[in-house]
Design an enzyme around this catalytic site. Structure first.
Site, PDB file in Angstrom:
ATOM      1  N   LYS A  65       0.806  -1.240   0.156  1.00 32.30           N
ATOM      2  CA  LYS A  65      -0.004   0.077   0.027  1.00 32.30           C
ATOM      3  C   LYS A  65       0.838   1.310  -0.055  1.00 32.30           C
ATOM      4  O   LYS A  65       0.452   2.182  -0.891  1.00 32.30           O
ATOM      5  CB  LYS A  65      -0.938  -0.102   1.203  1.00 32.30           C
ATOM      6  N   GLU A  75       4.127 -34.322  12.989  1.00 27.05           N
ATOM      7  CA  GLU A  75       4.213 -33.999  11.701  1.00 27.05           C
ATOM      8  C   GLU A  75       3.709 -34.795  10.698  1.00 27.05           C
ATOM      9  O   GLU A  75       3.214 -34.555   9.892  1.00 27.05           O
ATOM     10  CB  GLU A  75       5.485 -33.283  11.516  1.00 27.05           C
ATOM     11  N   ASP A  86      -2.408 -25.442  16.412  1.00 27.16           N
ATOM     12  CA  ASP A  86      -3.309 -26.448  15.549  1.00 27.16           C
ATOM     13  C   ASP A  86      -4.552 -25.983  15.775  1.00 27.16           C
ATOM     14  O   ASP A  86      -5.603 -26.111  15.112  1.00 27.16           O
ATOM     15  CB  ASP A  86      -2.764 -27.837  15.595  1.00 27.16           C
TER      16      ASP A  86
HETATM   17  P1  ADP Z   1       2.077  -1.746   3.212  1.00 29.43           P
HETATM   18  O1  ADP Z   1       2.075  -0.443   3.166  1.00 29.43           O
HETATM   19  O2  ADP Z   1       0.859  -2.600   2.408  1.00 29.43           O
HETATM   20  O3  ADP Z   1       2.140  -2.557   4.592  1.00 29.43           O
HETATM   21  P2  ADP Z   1       4.475  -1.806   1.908  1.00 29.43           P
HETATM   22  O4  ADP Z   1       4.280  -0.963   0.924  1.00 29.43           O
HETATM   23  O5  ADP Z   1       5.038  -1.122   3.091  1.00 29.43           O
HETATM   24  O6  ADP Z   1       3.326  -2.495   2.401  1.00 29.43           O
HETATM   25  O7  ADP Z   1       5.358  -2.844   1.271  1.00 29.43           O
HETATM   26  C1  ADP Z   1       6.642  -3.195   1.935  1.00 29.43           C
HETATM   27  C2  ADP Z   1       7.569  -3.841   0.885  1.00 29.43           C
HETATM   28  O8  ADP Z   1       7.076  -4.878   0.383  1.00 29.43           O
HETATM   29  C3  ADP Z   1       7.927  -2.836  -0.234  1.00 29.43           C
HETATM   30  O9  ADP Z   1       8.744  -1.969  -0.007  1.00 29.43           O
HETATM   31  C4  ADP Z   1       8.364  -3.847  -1.386  1.00 29.43           C
HETATM   32  O10 ADP Z   1       9.627  -4.041  -1.336  1.00 29.43           O
HETATM   33  C5  ADP Z   1       7.653  -5.063  -0.903  1.00 29.43           C
HETATM   34  N1  ADP Z   1       6.305  -5.125  -1.837  1.00 29.43           N
HETATM   35  C6  ADP Z   1       5.088  -5.252  -1.148  1.00 29.43           C
HETATM   36  N2  ADP Z   1       4.119  -5.472  -2.316  1.00 29.43           N
HETATM   37  C7  ADP Z   1       5.016  -5.318  -3.457  1.00 29.43           C
HETATM   38  C8  ADP Z   1       4.503  -5.505  -4.787  1.00 29.43           C
HETATM   39  N3  ADP Z   1       3.147  -5.562  -5.201  1.00 29.43           N
HETATM   40  N4  ADP Z   1       5.487  -5.374  -5.729  1.00 29.43           N
HETATM   41  C9  ADP Z   1       6.694  -5.335  -5.394  1.00 29.43           C
HETATM   42  N5  ADP Z   1       7.346  -5.124  -4.213  1.00 29.43           N
HETATM   43  C10 ADP Z   1       6.187  -5.255  -3.129  1.00 29.43           C
HETATM   44 ZN    ZN Z   2       0.721 -29.331  14.500  1.00 31.92          ZN
END
Ligand code: ADP
Ligand code: ZN
Length: 591
Positions: free
Chosen positions: A196, A414, A491
């Site tokens: 996001k 497991e 679990d």
């Molecule tokens: P949120 O704001 O949803 O918690 P972030 O934007 O902070 O998530 O995402 C954290 C990191 O994860 C990003 O900096 C990137 O490196 C990686 N990431 C998450 N989603 C994607 C995506 N769709 N494409 C590429 N990298 C992603």
């Molecule tokens: Zn278990």
């Protein structure tokens, strides 16, 4: 931030000067030692400029030619007066001692000053952490730094539904001319780590405007009125830079739904929220400022926030499916040396429920492992090991600490999960079964991955419950009812969670039928808990009995899998299948 740096530099330089000073003192030439008689003679000959009387058994002095001497201290009454009369300067303290004193004094000040600064700074920070962030915004918004849609993989629908916003920021006049009103506020909602923040940054990057990021939690837990002030501050700064994207992470912290009669309202939060809404309705359509809020859940937000003209576009950012995971993995591996044996699509298949952030973490851990080996490239084995680091914490180095009984019990537990998966839900994949313990405390785990799908069938959910119960059931079969361990608590939590969803949300319960408990609850009907628990308990019990029966019937297979686990610690899917098939054949042969 700037001031702090300057202060640290200052302290550093001060310290260096003091050290240099002590070194200088140390390197001073040793004074010449003379006898007391020689001293008296020199006094008579008026060769002496000054005498230092500091030490008890030593006199230090300075000849008129600048060289120093030491001699014995006669410790005589009237000695000082005598010297003074002969026009010799007398000092109660030596030059070094004075300098030493000055040095120590400065050092003390420096140390105390440093400590004081450190603590006061800390407490100030605690008191106004949000403020600190806001002023760092003033120092320079992140933004044109160049995150674009190319840095966001997968989630094409999200990108598509936000593309017009970028155009709007670039050409607000165009939209104004047609009387088109674009959203001023956008809410991105979905699980953490799904990108996001990344998307919001990319919007700013694509539009080429500054990016102002704050977190909703910066605005709470401060004195009344401060939060509202910060909001106005933030928007003022954004306006000053013209077009921009304002990103508010955790927007639920300041715009949470007000539970009537629960908290009785929180004045501070309301004021902050109202300030935000007021600022947003103050936008002119031609301004080109867009506010993007992020939250994990849309349904907790205050409806006031979601009304038209405010945050009126809501975009879900969900966990990536297998193709999207593949895209994200490819992106994360860009510019990293991958060995030929790495099949990223397979990695994508094995990482169901991983968020983008987790995938990034996975590749990073793999890169770290590869760097430690220093073999030139990231190999499949690195990714394999990284996988377990990411989902279960680091592998424990010292396995000897785990006693044999625990190891055996884990193996059966497991094996139970794995076998039931194979027997009741063969369409699920067991990418791997392992008894390697992790620091997060789980004894080991087997992963059963349901195929990626939009909807889950009732049967899938039932199977997930049975698989979760199978670990405990295996323990009971092998060691008896009284010897089951605490190892199954996760679990049971999972099984109960799925079951409650089935009964209360999806109309899959037998007795409760198609009633939605949420709707009942919303209609004020709250005396259903007892009935609910009774039904759930009955259902889970019958599943458990069923699972136990299946495992009993296949006890030799269970034992074979457990034995193999004890031997090899980790079994891949095909190895597991081989063991099950061989064992069944053998049984058929003897029957
Ligand atoms: P949120 O704001 O949803 O918690 P972030 O934007 O902070 O998530 O995402 C954290 C990191 O994860 C990003 O900096 C990137 O490196 C990686 N990431 C998450 N989603 C994607 C995506 N769709 N494409 C590429 N990298 C992603
Ligand atoms: Zn278990």
């Amino acid at each position: 931030m700037h001031n702090k740096k300057r202060l640290i530099y200052g302290l550093g330089i001060g310290l260096l000067l003091i050290i240099a000073y002590f070194v200088f003192l140390y390197l001073q030439p040793d004074p010449q030692r003379i006898s007391y008689n020689e001293f008296l003679q020199a006094v008579d000959e008026e060769k002496i400029q000054r005498v230092y009387l500091q030490e008890r058994d030593m006199i230090k002095g300075l000849y008129k030619d600048g060289t120093e001497f030491i001699t014995d201290n006669p410790r005589r009454e009237g000695f000082k007066e005598e010297l003074l009369r002969k026009n010799i300067e007398v000092d109660e303290k030596s030059r070094e001692a004075r300098l030493m004193d000055a040095g120590s004094f400065m050092l003390t000040i420096l140390i105390f000053g440093g400590i004081f600064y450190f603590f006061s700074n800390k407490s100030i920070k605690q008191a106004q952490s949000g403020m600190g962030k806001l002023s760092s915004i003033a120092a320079g918004p992140e933004g044109k730094a160049g995150v674009t849609f190319d840095d966001v993989a997968g989630i094409d629908e999200v990108k598509d539904s936000i593309r017009d916003v970028i155009d709007f920021i670039k050409n607000p006049e165009k939209y104004a001319r047609y009387g088109a009103r674009l959203p001023r506020g956008i809410i991105l909602y979905g699980p953490p780590g799904t990108g996001k923040t990344l998307i919001a940054k990319a919007v700013a990057g694509e539009a080429g405007v500054p990016f102002y990021a704050v977190s909703g939690s910066d605005f709470v837990q401060v004195y009344v009125g401060v939060g509202a002030g910060r909001i106005r501050d933030l928007f003022r700064k954004a306006r000053e830079s013209g077009k921009s994207v304002i990103f508010i992470d955790e927007i639920d912290a300041l715009g949470k739904k007000r539970d009537a009669g629960f908290e009785g309202g929180n004045d501070e939060r309301d004021q902050t929220l109202n300030a935000l809404l007021a600022e947003m309705s103050g936008f002119k359509d031609s301004e080109g400022i867009v506010v993007i809020g992020a939250t994990n859940r849309l349904d907790v937000l205050d409806p006031a926030l979601l009304r038209p003209g405010r945050f009126d576009r809501h975009i879900e950012v969900g966990l990536p499916d297998v193709k999207e995971r593949y895209e994200i993995l490819k992106l994360q591996c860009r510019g990293k040396p991958l060995a030929d044996d790495v099949d990223l699509y397979r990695v994508a298949q094995q990482t169901v429920y991983f968020s983008g952030a987790k995938l990034e973490n996975l590749i990073n851990e793999a890169a770290i492992l590869a760097a430690k080996r220093n073999s030139g490239s990231i190999e499949a084995g690195d990714i394999d090991r990284a996988f377990y680091i990411v989902i279960a914490g680091l592998e424990k180095k010292d396995r000897s600490a785990i006693n044999d009984f625990d190891r055996e019990l884990t193996a059966y537990h497991e094996a139970g999960h794995a076998l039931i998966t194979r027997l009741v839900a063969p369409e699920n994949r067991v990418s791997r079964v392992t008894i390697i313990p992790s620091t997060k405390g789980a004894g080991g785990f087997s992963l059963s991955i349901p195929p990626d799908r939009m909807y889950y069938k009732k049967r899938d959910m039932e199977n997930s419950i049975k698989i979760a119960l199978a670990g405990r059931a295996a323990e009971e079969i092998i060691y008896g009812e009284d010897s089951v361990t605490t190892g199954a608590s996760n679990d049971l939590e999972r099984a109960t969670g799925i079951l409650m969803d089935m009964i209360t949300r999806f109309g899959m319960g037998e007795k409760s039928g198609l009633l939605s408990y949420k709707a009942l609850f919303n209609n004020g009907i709250r005396h259903v808990e007892d009935e609910l628990i009774r039904e759930a308990r009955d259902v889970i019990h019958s599943y458990y009995t069923e699972v136990k029966k299946i495992l009993m019937q296949n006890k030799p297979v269970l034992e074979a899998v457990a034995t193999a686990l004890l031997e090899r610690e980790t079994l891949k899917e095909h190895e597991l299948d081989d063991i099950i098939n061989q064992c069944k054949e053998r049984l058929r042969g003897t029957a």
